[in-house]
Design a protein around this motif. Structure first.
Motif, PDB file in Angstrom:
ATOM      1  N   CYS A  46       0.846  -1.183   0.000  1.00  0.00           N
ATOM      2  CA  CYS A  46       0.000   0.000   0.000  1.00  0.00           C
ATOM      3  C   CYS A  46       0.888   1.241   0.000  1.00  0.00           C
ATOM      4  CB  CYS A  46      -0.936  -0.002   1.211  1.00  0.00           C
ATOM      5  SG  CYS A  46      -0.149   0.480   2.763  1.00  0.00           S
ATOM      6  N   ILE A  47       0.259   2.406  -0.043  1.00  0.00           N
ATOM      7  CA  ILE A  47       1.004   3.655  -0.135  1.00  0.00           C
ATOM      8  C   ILE A  47       1.860   3.902   1.106  1.00  0.00           C
ATOM      9  CG2 ILE A  47      -0.718   5.192   0.889  1.00  0.00           C
ATOM     10  CD1 ILE A  47       1.228   5.846  -2.359  1.00  0.00           C
ATOM     11  N   TRP A  48       1.550   3.191   2.199  1.00  0.00           N
ATOM     12  CA  TRP A  48       2.285   3.359   3.459  1.00  0.00           C
ATOM     13  C   TRP A  48       3.311   2.268   3.690  1.00  0.00           C
ATOM     14  CZ3 TRP A  48       1.747   7.931   5.677  1.00  0.00           C
ATOM     15  CH2 TRP A  48       0.597   8.679   5.374  1.00  0.00           C
ATOM     16  N   GLY A  49       3.499   1.394   2.726  1.00  0.00           N
ATOM     17  CA  GLY A  49       4.547   0.393   2.818  1.00  0.00           C
ATOM     18  C   GLY A  49       4.159  -0.915   3.475  1.00  0.00           C
ATOM     19  N   LEU A  50       2.875  -1.100   3.835  1.00  0.00           N
ATOM     20  CA  LEU A  50       2.437  -2.393   4.342  1.00  0.00           C
ATOM     21  C   LEU A  50       2.024  -3.280   3.170  1.00  0.00           C
ATOM     22  CD1 LEU A  50       0.346  -1.641   7.563  1.00  0.00           C
ATOM     23  CD2 LEU A  50       2.763  -2.242   7.364  1.00  0.00           C
ATOM     24  N   TYR A  51       2.155  -4.568   3.365  1.00  0.00           N
ATOM     25  CA  TYR A  51       1.840  -5.527   2.308  1.00  0.00           C
ATOM     26  C   TYR A  51       0.427  -6.051   2.497  1.00  0.00           C
ATOM     27  CZ  TYR A  51       3.250  -8.770  -1.393  1.00  0.00           C
ATOM     28  OH  TYR A  51       3.385  -9.437  -2.600  1.00  0.00           O
ATOM     29  N   GLU A  52      -0.334  -6.137   1.403  1.00  0.00           N
ATOM     30  CA  GLU A  52      -1.724  -6.594   1.470  1.00  0.00           C
ATOM     31  C   GLU A  52      -2.014  -7.611   0.382  1.00  0.00           C
ATOM     32  OE1 GLU A  52      -4.716  -3.440   3.396  1.00  0.00           O
ATOM     33  OE2 GLU A  52      -4.179  -2.986   1.335  1.00  0.00           O
ATOM     34  N   LEU A  53      -2.899  -8.539   0.717  1.00  0.00           N
ATOM     35  CA  LEU A  53      -3.440  -9.485  -0.257  1.00  0.00           C
ATOM     36  C   LEU A  53      -4.895  -9.120  -0.492  1.00  0.00           C
ATOM     37  CD1 LEU A  53      -2.091 -12.824   1.292  1.00  0.00           C
ATOM     38  CD2 LEU A  53      -0.883 -11.171  -0.132  1.00  0.00           C
ATOM     39  N   VAL A  54      -5.312  -9.092  -1.736  1.00  0.00           N
ATOM     40  CA  VAL A  54      -6.673  -8.662  -2.086  1.00  0.00           C
ATOM     41  C   VAL A  54      -7.316  -9.707  -2.994  1.00  0.00           C
ATOM     42  CG1 VAL A  54      -8.084  -6.800  -3.043  1.00  0.00           C
ATOM     43  CG2 VAL A  54      -5.854  -6.266  -2.009  1.00  0.00           C
ATOM     44  N   CYS A  55      -8.569 -10.038  -2.679  1.00  0.00           N
ATOM     45  CA  CYS A  55      -9.300 -10.995  -3.509  1.00  0.00           C
ATOM     46  C   CYS A  55     -10.703 -10.453  -3.769  1.00  0.00           C
ATOM     47  CB  CYS A  55      -9.387 -12.346  -2.806  1.00  0.00           C
ATOM     48  SG  CYS A  55     -10.149 -13.652  -3.822  1.00  0.00           S
ATOM     49  N   PRO A  56     -11.127 -10.395  -5.034  1.00  0.00           N
ATOM     50  CA  PRO A  56     -12.479  -9.887  -5.332  1.00  0.00           C
ATOM     51  C   PRO A  56     -13.559 -10.839  -4.843  1.00  0.00           C
ATOM     52  CG  PRO A  56     -11.444 -10.752  -7.309  1.00  0.00           C
ATOM     53  CD  PRO A  56     -10.397 -10.770  -6.251  1.00  0.00           C
ATOM     54  N   ILE A  57     -14.725 -10.261  -4.522  1.00  0.00           N
ATOM     55  CA  ILE A  57     -15.905 -11.040  -4.134  1.00  0.00           C
ATOM     56  C   ILE A  57     -16.879 -11.026  -5.310  1.00  0.00           C
ATOM     57  CG2 ILE A  57     -17.869 -11.218  -2.570  1.00  0.00           C
ATOM     58  CD1 ILE A  57     -16.191  -9.708  -0.498  1.00  0.00           C
ATOM     59  N   PHE A  58     -17.328 -12.200  -5.719  1.00  0.00           N
ATOM     60  CA  PHE A  58     -18.273 -12.313  -6.819  1.00  0.00           C
ATOM     61  C   PHE A  58     -19.673 -12.616  -6.285  1.00  0.00           C
ATOM     62  CE2 PHE A  58     -14.312 -12.992  -9.015  1.00  0.00           C
ATOM     63  CZ  PHE A  58     -14.518 -12.498 -10.289  1.00  0.00           C
ATOM     64  N   CYS A  59     -20.657 -12.216  -7.055  1.00  0.00           N
ATOM     65  CA  CYS A  59     -22.035 -12.627  -6.813  1.00  0.00           C
ATOM     66  C   CYS A  59     -22.712 -12.757  -8.178  1.00  0.00           C
ATOM     67  CB  CYS A  59     -22.782 -11.622  -5.938  1.00  0.00           C
ATOM     68  SG  CYS A  59     -24.494 -12.104  -5.585  1.00  0.00           S
ATOM     69  N   ARG A  60     -23.088 -13.974  -8.518  1.00  0.00           N
ATOM     70  CA  ARG A  60     -23.724 -14.268  -9.805  1.00  0.00           C
ATOM     71  C   ARG A  60     -22.909 -13.710 -10.971  1.00  0.00           C
ATOM     72  NH1 ARG A  60     -28.191 -12.082  -7.225  1.00  0.00           N
ATOM     73  NH2 ARG A  60     -28.714 -10.701  -8.956  1.00  0.00           N
ATOM     74  N   GLY A  61     -21.586 -13.919 -10.889  1.00  0.00           N
ATOM     75  CA  GLY A  61     -20.711 -13.585 -12.009  1.00  0.00           C
ATOM     76  C   GLY A  61     -20.182 -12.172 -12.045  1.00  0.00           C
ATOM     77  N   SER A  62     -20.640 -11.288 -11.147  1.00  0.00           N
ATOM     78  CA  SER A  62     -20.176  -9.905 -11.121  1.00  0.00           C
ATOM     79  C   SER A  62     -19.376  -9.643  -9.851  1.00  0.00           C
ATOM     80  CB  SER A  62     -21.356  -8.931 -11.186  1.00  0.00           C
ATOM     81  OG  SER A  62     -22.074  -9.078 -12.390  1.00  0.00           O
ATOM     82  N   VAL A  63     -18.356  -8.792  -9.959  1.00  0.00           N
ATOM     83  CA  VAL A  63     -17.570  -8.410  -8.791  1.00  0.00           C
ATOM     84  C   VAL A  63     -18.373  -7.403  -7.972  1.00  0.00           C
ATOM     85  CG1 VAL A  63     -15.443  -7.337  -7.962  1.00  0.00           C
ATOM     86  CG2 VAL A  63     -15.385  -8.810  -9.975  1.00  0.00           C
ATOM     87  N   VAL A  64     -18.618  -7.722  -6.701  1.00  0.00           N
ATOM     88  CA  VAL A  64     -19.444  -6.855  -5.855  1.00  0.00           C
ATOM     89  C   VAL A  64     -18.686  -6.342  -4.632  1.00  0.00           C
ATOM     90  CG1 VAL A  64     -21.599  -7.938  -6.583  1.00  0.00           C
ATOM     91  CG2 VAL A  64     -20.380  -8.837  -4.585  1.00  0.00           C
ATOM     92  N   GLY A  65     -17.423  -6.721  -4.501  1.00  0.00           N
ATOM     93  CA  GLY A  65     -16.642  -6.268  -3.357  1.00  0.00           C
ATOM     94  C   GLY A  65     -15.256  -6.868  -3.379  1.00  0.00           C
ATOM     95  N   ALA A  66     -14.527  -6.685  -2.285  1.00  0.00           N
ATOM     96  CA  ALA A  66     -13.164  -7.207  -2.202  1.00  0.00           C
ATOM     97  C   ALA A  66     -12.808  -7.502  -0.753  1.00  0.00           C
ATOM     98  CB  ALA A  66     -12.168  -6.224  -2.799  1.00  0.00           C
ATOM     99  N   VAL A  67     -12.000  -8.534  -0.552  1.00  0.00           N
ATOM    100  CA  VAL A  67     -11.471  -8.883   0.767  1.00  0.00           C
ATOM    101  C   VAL A  67     -10.028  -8.414   0.837  1.00  0.00           C
ATOM    102  CG1 VAL A  67     -10.952 -10.740   2.390  1.00  0.00           C
ATOM    103  CG2 VAL A  67     -12.965 -10.900   0.913  1.00  0.00           C
ATOM    104  N   TYR A  68      -9.691  -7.710   1.913  1.00  0.00           N
ATOM    105  CA  TYR A  68      -8.326  -7.221   2.134  1.00  0.00           C
ATOM    106  C   TYR A  68      -7.724  -7.935   3.337  1.00  0.00           C
ATOM    107  CZ  TYR A  68      -9.074  -3.329  -1.081  1.00  0.00           C
ATOM    108  OH  TYR A  68      -9.320  -2.570  -2.201  1.00  0.00           O
TER     109      TYR A  68
END
Length: 291
Positions: free
Chosen positions: A82-104
């Motif tokens: 991230c912009i502050w130098g911490l490391y993050e893993l991100v995974c999109p959340i799907f619902c019926r084939g569309s991306v509706v959010g993300a997990v950080y």
């Protein structure tokens, strides 16, 4: 037997790996369906609070988050600093084939020149004390050997969120992502609820007219910005009433309310009892569960 909630899975994985997991929904309706605590919807860490303690720091953080959300819309997991130098893993959340959010999955330290340079640059431009920020840097030191497990963990949360959303009898709406300006207002409300925010002030951040911004927010979120902000404040206040013995006035002020009477009126309207009655009832219910 009581079925486990998504929040239970998040709590378990956070304890197991010593990380912080937050879920960002691109539509407010989905947050209600997933039943997540307020602290699981934001980066609720001392490190992040310090980084966002100045206007420039907050602006940089929200801009970084908005960029990450746009990347999530591509539909593939990703990771990085991230912009502050911490490391993050991100995974999109799907619902019926569309991306509706993300997990950080974040608060990871991965030593590299990139991390050091980003932290130094952000602190210099935002007026944040880098020594304090380094001391508050998360306890978790990322080992390459842990990465496969953490990647599985963040994808597990995203998959569980998908299953819960798609199992609803009344299917949750799959809507286009929120307008960037509305997302900005939502982020300000969730991260800066203790401050005295106004549409006039935030319209300058978004470089648009306050009246237009208010109408756009109402159309996409379904409530006024003021009502939405107060609901976040009430949610946070309810958590503090349960978790602490602080006086009601102290909690009200720490959550952004300017006085006890206004806070009490809104609290009774939402929870149908006074703050003290709410605290007593919640603690009594919790004690009964452990008997």
């Amino acid at each position: 037997m009581k079925s486990m909630k998504l929040q239970d899975t998040i709590d378990f994985l956070e304890t197991e790996f010593g990380v912080h997991i937050s879920v960002c929904c691109f539509h407010k309706t989905l947050e209600d369906i997933l039943e997540l605590r307020f602290s699981s919807r934001i980066h609720d860490l001392p490190f992040c609070s310090l980084a966002k303690s100045t206007a420039r720091g907050l602006e940089r953080c929200l801009r970084c988050k908005e960029c990450a959300n746009r990347l999530a819309l591509a539909g593939e997991p990703f990771e990085g600093f991230c912009i502050w130098g911490l490391y993050e893993l991100v995974c999109p959340i799907f619902c019926r084939g569309s991306v509706v959010g993300a997990v950080y999955l974040g608060n990871l330290q991965k030593e590299s020149r990139t991390a050091q340079n980003r932290r130094l640059c952000s602190c210099t431009k935002s007026g944040i004390d880098i020594a304090k920020l380094n001391r508050l840097a998360a306890d978790t030191v990322l080992s390459d050997s842990n990465l496969p497990q953490l990647r599985k963990a963040v994808c597990l949360i995203a998959e569980e969120a998908r299953l819960r959303l798609e199992s609803q009898r009344s299917q949750p709406p799959v809507v286009p992502p929120l307008h960037p300006m509305v997302r900005t207002l939502l982020d300000y409300a969730e991260h800066c609820y203790a401050q005295q925010l106004s549409l006039t002030q935030l319209s300058r951040v978004c470089h648009t007219d306050a009246k237009y911004l208010g109408k756009l927010f109402l159309r996409q979120v379904g409530s006024t910005f003021r009502d939405h902000l107060n609901q976040i404040r009430l949610t946070r206040a309810a958590e503090l009433l349960i978790r602490s013995d602080a006086p009601v006035l102290s909690i009200a002020l720490s959550c952004g309310f300017t006085g006890a009477s206004y806070f009490n009126r809104l609290f009774r309207s939402r929870y149908h009892c006074t703050p003290l009655q709410f605290r007593a009832a919640e603690r009594s219910a919790k004690a009964s569960m452990h008997r």
